[in-house]
Write a protein that holds these residues in place. Sequence first.
Motif, PDB file in Angstrom:
ATOM      1  N   TRP A  85     -31.257  11.729  21.684  1.00  0.00           N
ATOM      2  CA  TRP A  85     -30.293  12.680  22.203  1.00  0.00           C
ATOM      3  C   TRP A  85     -29.170  11.978  22.957  1.00  0.00           C
ATOM      4  O   TRP A  85     -28.054  12.504  23.055  1.00  0.00           O
ATOM      5  CB  TRP A  85     -30.975  13.683  23.147  1.00  0.00           C
ATOM      6  CG  TRP A  85     -32.152  14.392  22.553  1.00  0.00           C
ATOM      7  CD1 TRP A  85     -32.472  14.506  21.231  1.00  0.00           C
ATOM      8  CD2 TRP A  85     -33.177  15.093  23.271  1.00  0.00           C
ATOM      9  NE1 TRP A  85     -33.631  15.216  21.080  1.00  0.00           N
ATOM     10  CE2 TRP A  85     -34.095  15.599  22.317  1.00  0.00           C
ATOM     11  CE3 TRP A  85     -33.422  15.339  24.620  1.00  0.00           C
ATOM     12  CZ2 TRP A  85     -35.220  16.330  22.681  1.00  0.00           C
ATOM     13  CZ3 TRP A  85     -34.539  16.076  24.985  1.00  0.00           C
ATOM     14  CH2 TRP A  85     -35.434  16.561  24.015  1.00  0.00           C
ATOM     15  N   GLY A 130     -31.252  20.041  13.086  1.00  0.00           N
ATOM     16  CA  GLY A 130     -31.749  20.636  14.315  1.00  0.00           C
ATOM     17  C   GLY A 130     -33.185  20.236  14.593  1.00  0.00           C
ATOM     18  O   GLY A 130     -33.837  19.544  13.809  1.00  0.00           O
ATOM     19  N   LEU A 131     -33.705  20.689  15.767  1.00  0.00           N
ATOM     20  CA  LEU A 131     -35.102  20.448  16.115  1.00  0.00           C
ATOM     21  C   LEU A 131     -36.004  21.439  15.390  1.00  0.00           C
ATOM     22  O   LEU A 131     -35.685  22.629  15.264  1.00  0.00           O
ATOM     23  CB  LEU A 131     -35.303  20.611  17.628  1.00  0.00           C
ATOM     24  CG  LEU A 131     -34.955  19.423  18.509  1.00  0.00           C
ATOM     25  CD1 LEU A 131     -34.992  19.833  19.976  1.00  0.00           C
ATOM     26  CD2 LEU A 131     -35.935  18.282  18.275  1.00  0.00           C
ATOM     27  N   ARG A 132     -37.139  20.961  14.927  1.00  0.00           N
ATOM     28  CA  ARG A 132     -38.106  21.834  14.266  1.00  0.00           C
ATOM     29  C   ARG A 132     -38.893  22.631  15.301  1.00  0.00           C
ATOM     30  O   ARG A 132     -39.200  22.134  16.389  1.00  0.00           O
ATOM     31  CB  ARG A 132     -39.066  21.007  13.402  1.00  0.00           C
ATOM     32  CG  ARG A 132     -38.422  20.405  12.173  1.00  0.00           C
ATOM     33  CD  ARG A 132     -39.472  19.936  11.170  1.00  0.00           C
ATOM     34  NE  ARG A 132     -40.182  18.760  11.643  1.00  0.00           N
ATOM     35  CZ  ARG A 132     -39.950  17.521  11.220  1.00  0.00           C
ATOM     36  NH1 ARG A 132     -38.995  17.300  10.324  1.00  0.00           N
ATOM     37  NH2 ARG A 132     -40.654  16.520  11.675  1.00  0.00           N
ATOM     38  N   SER A 133     -39.229  23.831  14.943  1.00  0.00           N
ATOM     39  CA  SER A 133     -39.977  24.696  15.867  1.00  0.00           C
ATOM     40  C   SER A 133     -41.390  24.179  16.115  1.00  0.00           C
ATOM     41  O   SER A 133     -42.080  24.641  17.028  1.00  0.00           O
ATOM     42  CB  SER A 133     -40.047  26.118  15.303  1.00  0.00           C
ATOM     43  OG  SER A 133     -40.683  26.125  14.032  1.00  0.00           O
ATOM     44  N   HIS A 175     -42.123  21.465  17.359  1.00  0.00           N
ATOM     45  CA  HIS A 175     -42.116  20.575  18.529  1.00  0.00           C
ATOM     46  C   HIS A 175     -41.629  21.329  19.768  1.00  0.00           C
ATOM     47  O   HIS A 175     -40.559  21.066  20.307  1.00  0.00           O
ATOM     48  CB  HIS A 175     -41.208  19.363  18.288  1.00  0.00           C
ATOM     49  CG  HIS A 175     -41.595  18.541  17.099  1.00  0.00           C
ATOM     50  ND1 HIS A 175     -42.868  18.065  16.906  1.00  0.00           N
ATOM     51  CD2 HIS A 175     -40.868  18.115  16.041  1.00  0.00           C
ATOM     52  CE1 HIS A 175     -42.916  17.373  15.776  1.00  0.00           C
ATOM     53  NE2 HIS A 175     -41.724  17.394  15.232  1.00  0.00           N
ATOM     54  N   PRO A 176     -42.422  22.335  20.243  1.00  0.00           N
ATOM     55  CA  PRO A 176     -41.967  23.115  21.406  1.00  0.00           C
ATOM     56  C   PRO A 176     -41.783  22.252  22.646  1.00  0.00           C
ATOM     57  O   PRO A 176     -40.931  22.547  23.500  1.00  0.00           O
ATOM     58  CB  PRO A 176     -43.085  24.142  21.601  1.00  0.00           C
ATOM     59  CG  PRO A 176     -44.285  23.540  20.927  1.00  0.00           C
ATOM     60  CD  PRO A 176     -43.737  22.767  19.767  1.00  0.00           C
ATOM     61  N   ILE A 207     -38.307  21.016  22.402  1.00  0.00           N
ATOM     62  CA  ILE A 207     -37.315  22.091  22.546  1.00  0.00           C
ATOM     63  C   ILE A 207     -37.117  22.427  24.016  1.00  0.00           C
ATOM     64  O   ILE A 207     -35.982  22.563  24.501  1.00  0.00           O
ATOM     65  CB  ILE A 207     -37.753  23.339  21.748  1.00  0.00           C
ATOM     66  CG1 ILE A 207     -37.729  23.023  20.248  1.00  0.00           C
ATOM     67  CG2 ILE A 207     -36.851  24.529  22.058  1.00  0.00           C
ATOM     68  CD1 ILE A 207     -38.291  24.129  19.369  1.00  0.00           C
ATOM     69  N   ASP A 208     -38.212  22.575  24.768  1.00  0.00           N
ATOM     70  CA  ASP A 208     -38.102  22.893  26.195  1.00  0.00           C
ATOM     71  C   ASP A 208     -37.368  21.793  26.950  1.00  0.00           C
ATOM     72  O   ASP A 208     -36.523  22.067  27.817  1.00  0.00           O
ATOM     73  CB  ASP A 208     -39.495  23.094  26.797  1.00  0.00           C
ATOM     74  CG  ASP A 208     -40.175  24.345  26.278  1.00  0.00           C
ATOM     75  OD1 ASP A 208     -39.463  25.217  25.733  1.00  0.00           O
ATOM     76  OD2 ASP A 208     -41.422  24.447  26.396  1.00  0.00           O
ATOM     77  N   ARG A 215     -33.600  21.810  26.200  1.00  0.00           N
ATOM     78  CA  ARG A 215     -32.889  22.852  26.950  1.00  0.00           C
ATOM     79  C   ARG A 215     -32.594  22.401  28.374  1.00  0.00           C
ATOM     80  O   ARG A 215     -31.513  22.649  28.909  1.00  0.00           O
ATOM     81  CB  ARG A 215     -33.728  24.135  26.963  1.00  0.00           C
ATOM     82  CG  ARG A 215     -33.743  24.885  25.627  1.00  0.00           C
ATOM     83  CD  ARG A 215     -34.729  26.026  25.651  1.00  0.00           C
ATOM     84  NE  ARG A 215     -34.737  26.767  24.379  1.00  0.00           N
ATOM     85  CZ  ARG A 215     -35.718  27.556  23.993  1.00  0.00           C
ATOM     86  NH1 ARG A 215     -36.785  27.745  24.776  1.00  0.00           N
ATOM     87  NH2 ARG A 215     -35.648  28.187  22.835  1.00  0.00           N
ATOM     88  N   VAL A 227     -29.060  16.662  19.213  1.00  0.00           N
ATOM     89  CA  VAL A 227     -30.384  16.550  18.582  1.00  0.00           C
ATOM     90  C   VAL A 227     -30.309  16.170  17.109  1.00  0.00           C
ATOM     91  O   VAL A 227     -31.314  16.161  16.409  1.00  0.00           O
ATOM     92  CB  VAL A 227     -31.173  17.876  18.718  1.00  0.00           C
ATOM     93  CG1 VAL A 227     -31.453  18.194  20.155  1.00  0.00           C
ATOM     94  CG2 VAL A 227     -30.412  19.010  18.031  1.00  0.00           C
ATOM     95  N   GLU A 252     -35.135  14.650  14.603  1.00  0.00           N
ATOM     96  CA  GLU A 252     -36.253  14.804  13.666  1.00  0.00           C
ATOM     97  C   GLU A 252     -36.398  13.584  12.748  1.00  0.00           C
ATOM     98  O   GLU A 252     -37.513  13.214  12.356  1.00  0.00           O
ATOM     99  CB  GLU A 252     -36.072  16.073  12.832  1.00  0.00           C
ATOM    100  CG  GLU A 252     -36.207  17.361  13.638  1.00  0.00           C
ATOM    101  CD  GLU A 252     -37.604  17.547  14.234  1.00  0.00           C
ATOM    102  OE1 GLU A 252     -38.535  16.832  13.826  1.00  0.00           O
ATOM    103  OE2 GLU A 252     -37.749  18.410  15.119  1.00  0.00           O
TER     104      GLU A 252
END
Length: 843
Positions: A696, A709-712, A714-715, A718-719, A722, A748, A752
């Motif tokens: 990043w 983008g970021l894959r869901s 990898h929560p 993602i957090d 943010r 981002v 990935e």
Amino acid sequence: MGRYVTYVSHFEGRVDIELDPFQEEAIAAILRDESVLVAAPTGSGKTLVGVFGACRALDLGLRTFYTTPLKALSNQKYAEFVRAFGAENVGLLTGDNSINPSARVVVMTTEVLRNMIYASMEALDDLGLVVLDEVHYLQNPYRGAVWEEVIIHLPRNVRLVCLSATVSNVHDFAAWMREVRGQMTVVEARGRPVPLEHRYLYADRRSRQVLAIPVLQGGRPNPKGSELDPPWLSSSRRSFGPKARGVARPEMIEFLAANRELPAIVFIFSRAGCQAAADETLASGLRLTAQLEREMIREVVDRRLAKLDPRDLKVLGYAQFLAGLEAGFAPHHAGLIPPFREIVEECFERLLVKVVFATETLSLGINMPARSVVIEKMVKFNGETHKILSPGEYTQFSGRAGRRGIDHRGSSYVAWGGGVAFADVARVVEGEFYPITSSFRPTYNMAANLVKRYTPEAARELLNLSFAQFSQDAEVVRLEAELRGLRRRRSSSRPLGEVDEIRVVPGSVISVPAAEGARHRASLLVLSVSTRHHGRMKIQTVSPSGRGYTLEATHLREARLQKRITLPPVDRGRKELMRREAAKELKRSLKARHHQEPSKEFLETGVARESELREEGRVARIEERISQRRAALSGYFDRVLSVMEAFGFSRGWSLTATGSILANLYSESDILLALALDTLELEALNAPGFASVLSWMTFEPRPSFTGTGLRSTHPELIDRFREVRRMSGELQRLEGVRELPLTRVPDVGFSELVYDWADQKPLERILRVAPIPPGDFVRNTKQIADLARQVAAVYQDHPLGKLARRTEASIVRGIVAISSEVEVLTNEDVQFVEDGGFDVVGL
């Protein structure tokens, strides 16, 4: 060509060098132990001066650091030095590589030297010489400040050899260097060792013949050139169609071959354009190589790609790349992986590849001279808009033409077209030189290091010693240098004075500066010490010749206590007899034939306390004048410090724990990375996740690849992203209020890809998922590996440090690892093709 100079180097053997006048002048300065700034055209032999400086330093038992702006150029210089001095005497430090770092000659990128200076001055203890290659690079808007940091912070006893392209303000630049570093000899060479002809290349619309005319005639634009302009660019009112058209690439190569102008570099200012040119030429059926040359090309390719997985070669477009090489031409741009670019460079140097289609990166120092250069278009994108080349940029490109010792002349061709009138081409060609400008401004990392290492006053002094400040107000730099000299003299002089009065008693023998220069000392014997009114000391002394001198306390600041002897037993009232007998006793005790008298300057400068007060007054006046003029950089620096304090990196003039971390992180996103390391609990991540976070801070979208983008799945990432974006927004808000450049927003787009790579996924899968050029994938991954190494060095045995080391190991593999290797070849290892002109086969 000048005279022959035989120099016996630190190593066994002799080096015979035929010198040009500018080289001879620069080497003479080095032998006088002076720093030197050499400004000369590309290909003129500036590097030889740096090599000679290294030899000189080695003979004196000192180390040499040779710095370059690019890792690729550092790798190339390392290979050259290994061939010259032997692998045991040469090291390499680039971030990618750490080879023999304690060697007597170490090649490195300029950033590595800057980081060494900030980390520990002890690493520079036996450093005698620093060569700053491509020093004009300090005007680079993103990295140029590093050169100024190095020049300012290096100890003054270290000599510099600065190698620059020919620039218009070399004497202004040298004047700044003298203020900051002391003695600096300027050596300027305007003429090229190989004459260069500038030509305009076009095809006649009627005859279809490819032609070229001189751009200049008698130093003025060729009048025939404007006749070739299309009506929409012509200043005349001609209504008929254009006489000329653009030249197709196969036509261009045939023309160059027929005129014995190969090997050639064709500059095309886009990666896609370079690749399309190579593919177009290959599809045309042109062949520039013989069977033996194709076998030699295959040997180079096999040797350099032996460690690559065949599956990776397939996804890298190896078959098309090899076909072009064997036909005698190749692309060269940042989208290719480093081993592919190195293959092109070696084959071109050995005359196996005859034509290279290259982006502007090839103009930045890589040693690939050609007989001719072609510039397809005089317009390129500068990051914001399309603009015509500046005279300086054109000089850099055209400077590749003409190989010293091989060619009698070089040719630079500008191709017709691109929406540029001939008059504009001639204007660029005429304007040969460009000025060096400063891009210096304090970064957060620089500010943290200034707070860590200096007092507030000293830090601001250093900022005001920058070339940026010198360009705005040369007097500030001169005053800062004078102030440093005054403070250095005051701190280094031995403070005997009133404090040492009890040690300076009758019978004390002291040495003071002598009349014959600063290295000589005169001895005086103290006869009496008394105190006048107002508390001022009066010290009666005598020299071995019998001459008497009256000193005061301020004189003793430049005195050294040698010993004490017994004064002769003479009545103190008989002053003349006392002085004579004391002089005899002093002469016997010194046991020397010749004796010095105190210097006039010493006697005059310390006559009274008023001299010290005058010096203090001078310091105060200089400080006042500087404070009135330092608003620009110092004010900027204060605003940077205020942002650091707002985020908890500093308190007043001291760093917090996170501030100390910031001082050891070297990145465009240094402050944001330090915040992330401190607040996001990154040690809870695995190696792929940590590599993702580091990406990043480094990834910048390009037209060829804007990112994903970021894959869901990898929560945890993602957090954290943010939170990083929130911190980035707050940082930019504060920077905007303080009128500072905005720190780049984290991205981002590469996250990935590097996650999968660190997770040991194959290259084929990664490049299939995202349309990223292989060279960009390698470059971005190596940038992440470099950040991981920095984090590991900062956090050591902390869980973050261990995670960083695992992360680096997980991504420096396969094509990334191979792209970091450096190959050193001797002339015995390779076979060179004789340059006898080239025939075109095909069509």
